[in-house]
Scaffold this active site. Structure first.
Site, mmCIF file in Angstrom:
data_model
loop_
_atom_site.group_PDB
_atom_site.id
_atom_site.type_symbol
_atom_site.label_atom_id
_atom_site.label_comp_id
_atom_site.label_asym_id
_atom_site.label_seq_id
_atom_site.Cartn_x
_atom_site.Cartn_y
_atom_site.Cartn_z
ATOM 1 N NE ARG A 233 36.827 101.004 23.462
ATOM 2 C CZ ARG A 233 37.120 100.380 22.346
ATOM 3 N NH1 ARG A 233 36.161 100.053 21.495
ATOM 4 N NH2 ARG A 233 38.367 100.082 22.058
ATOM 5 C CE LYS B 178 50.034 88.615 10.945
ATOM 6 N NZ LYS B 178 48.982 88.998 10.006
ATOM 7 N N GLY C 152 45.141 97.378 22.520
ATOM 8 C CA GLY C 152 44.106 96.538 23.116
ATOM 9 C C GLY C 152 44.626 95.430 24.001
ATOM 10 N N GLY D 66 45.195 101.105 17.510
ATOM 11 C CA GLY D 66 45.786 101.633 16.278
ATOM 12 C C GLY D 66 46.166 103.103 16.424
HETATM 13 P P1 AMP Z 1 49.164 92.464 18.740
HETATM 14 O O1 AMP Z 1 47.706 92.664 18.456
HETATM 15 O O2 AMP Z 1 50.053 92.589 17.563
HETATM 16 O O3 AMP Z 1 49.633 93.286 19.919
HETATM 17 O O4 AMP Z 1 49.334 90.949 19.139
HETATM 18 C C1 AMP Z 1 48.752 90.410 20.287
HETATM 19 C C2 AMP Z 1 48.732 88.919 20.161
HETATM 20 O O5 AMP Z 1 50.022 88.431 19.951
HETATM 21 C C3 AMP Z 1 48.216 88.237 21.398
HETATM 22 O O6 AMP Z 1 46.956 87.694 21.138
HETATM 23 C C4 AMP Z 1 49.233 87.152 21.675
HETATM 24 O O7 AMP Z 1 48.659 85.904 21.937
HETATM 25 C C5 AMP Z 1 50.060 87.089 20.399
HETATM 26 N N1 AMP Z 1 51.431 86.658 20.641
HETATM 27 C C6 AMP Z 1 52.311 87.163 21.507
HETATM 28 N N2 AMP Z 1 53.450 86.468 21.490
HETATM 29 C C7 AMP Z 1 53.298 85.474 20.604
HETATM 30 C C8 AMP Z 1 54.145 84.395 20.144
HETATM 31 N N3 AMP Z 1 55.369 84.225 20.639
HETATM 32 N N4 AMP Z 1 53.650 83.580 19.196
HETATM 33 C C9 AMP Z 1 52.417 83.766 18.714
HETATM 34 N N5 AMP Z 1 51.583 84.741 19.092
HETATM 35 C C10 AMP Z 1 52.018 85.585 20.028
#
Ligand code: AMP
Length: 396
Positions: free
Chosen positions: A38, A200, A353, A376
């Site tokens: 960064r 999520k 990220g 974000g």
């Molecule tokens: P995000 O910050 O929403 O992009 O989520 C990223 C995180 O989602 C990563 O740390 C992954 O380990 C987790 N992730 C991806 N696929 C899965 C899954 N099938 N079950 C649980 N966690 C997941």
């Protein structure tokens, strides 16, 4: 989004530029900087101002100090690292406002660089408080925004200062982000394919809904796919599901169908009974995940399906991993998508990220056209088509 003024539109000779940067760098427990990406990302902007006869006053936040000083979150180590990278002295100020800062800022000469202490040591930063804004704005002759990753926050240094300190222009990093966003989302070469993953649905629901109006195809993988699969009546075992999002998922699938928007979900997955490096894994169709198992990556048939969709694209936007890529048994899906993007002739843009961590892990980052510096901010830009910190800048 309107075209914004940039560094090339303003006179810099003899001027003092107040530059909002994102020096929110990772620190180890001893306060050493573990990754200076960064800091390096701001060098083009800083050097351009210096080369054109200006002086530079840098301001940033670091961590979440809750509106009061916290020694562990001081920007002093950043000043030392920046000084080494610039090969110039960088004067660190122990505060970001106040008489001493004002005095030093007034005496700043062309070619000199100062770094103010963590903005979030003052509650006025997050609250966008008028007096705090005035104190910051009084330090310089123009404002430059080079902190894309915070452009979604309506904080003093992001929206307050550019409203009063004019001209207020985009630095090279923000300018790049805007240009790639424009090429991908405002005037894309079609077909435009969006790939969404990560944990999520609730984090990304607004982005999904908004993308449905603008893209030609959507791929959904990662943990959030299981909420969609459950909404279709599939048995998803112990996979990550947000029960309060299931109805929304149903309605998104219905909308996609009624608009004939192709929306692809995983057809198979790598399942296990524990999120563990050494656990036993199995590949199962997403309709038949055993009750004691969770889907932790997309399976080989889904990889093939998603790759075929990617091959049809002329523009691709991606956020969020396809599985728990941090653990090797569940990394193949994400790494295969990185590989498909790296081979693609489409314009490839990704952000968030975790997505960039995955790309760097494969060593393929130079084959992706643009990796956004925002998490974000990248998601909000996809959702809203603009950000508070960008709309605060002067129109060109
Ligand atoms: P995000 O910050 O929403 O992009 O989520 C990223 C995180 O989602 C990563 O740390 C992954 O380990 C987790 N992730 C991806 N696929 C899965 C899954 N099938 N079950 C649980 N966690 C997941």
């Amino acid at each position: 989004m309107n075209r914004k003024k940039t560094l090339e539109d303003v006179q810099l000779r003899g001027k003092r530029a107040l530059v909002r940067v994102d020096f929110n760098v990772p620190l180890d427990p001893n306060g050493n900087i573990t990754d200076d990406t960064r800091i390096r990302a701001t060098l083009p902007t800083i050097n351009h101002i210096l080369d054109n006869g200006g002086g530079v006053i840098l301001m940033s936040h670091l961590g979440r100090p809750k509106g009061k000083p916290d020694k562990a979150l001081s920007l002093a180590p950043v000043a030392r690292r920046l000084s080494r990278l610039l090969k110039l002295p960088v004067r660190w100020m122990p505060d970001c406002v106040g008489e001493e800062v004002l005095k030093v800022a007034k005496e700043l000469k062309p070619g000199e660089v100062i770094l103010l202490e963590n903005l979030r040591f003052h509650p006025g930063e997050k609250d966008n408080e008028a007096a705090f804004v005035r104190s910051l704005a009084g330090l310089a002759d123009l404002y430059v925004d080079d902190a894309f990753a915070t452009a979604h926050r309506a904080h003093a240094s992001v929206v307050g200062v550019p409203a009063v300190l004019k001209p207020a222009v985009a630095g090279f990093l923000v300018q790049n982000e805007i240009e790639y966003f424009h090429r991908a989302m405002e005037e894309p070469v079609r077909p435009l394919v969006a790939i969404l993953g990560g944990a999520k649905v609730s984090d990304k629901i607004k982005t999904i809904t908004s993308l449905m109006d603008r893209v030609d195809k959507i791929i959904i993988g990662g943990g959030m796919a299981f909420t969609f699969l459950k909404s279709m009546g599939y048995r998803v075992g112990r996979s990550l599901v947000e029960d309060d999002m299931v109805d929304l998922a149903t309605s998104i699938l219905q909308q996609a169908r009624s608009r004939a928007l192709p929306l692809y979900l995983p057809v198979d997955c790598v399942a296990a009974s524990a999120v563990d490096e050494k656990t036993k894994t199995m590949v199962v169709p997403t309709q038949e995940i055993p009750d004691d198992q969770m889907g932790l990556d997309i399976g080989p048939a889904s990889i093939t399906l998603f790759k075929e969709v990617i091959e049809t694209a002329r523009t691709i936007v991606w956020n969020g991993p396809m599985g728990v890529f941090e653990l090797s048994p569940f990394s193949q899906g994400t790494f295969s998508i990185v590989d498909a993007l790296a081979r693609s002739n489409a314009l490839t843009i990704l952000g968030g990220g975790d997505t960039d961590v995955a790309v760097h892990a494969t060593g393929n980052s130079d084959k992706i056209d643009y990796i956004s510096t925002g998490g974000g901010a990248f998601l909000m830009l996809l959702e809203k088509g603009d950000l508070p910190g960008i709309s605060a800048l002067d129109d060109a």
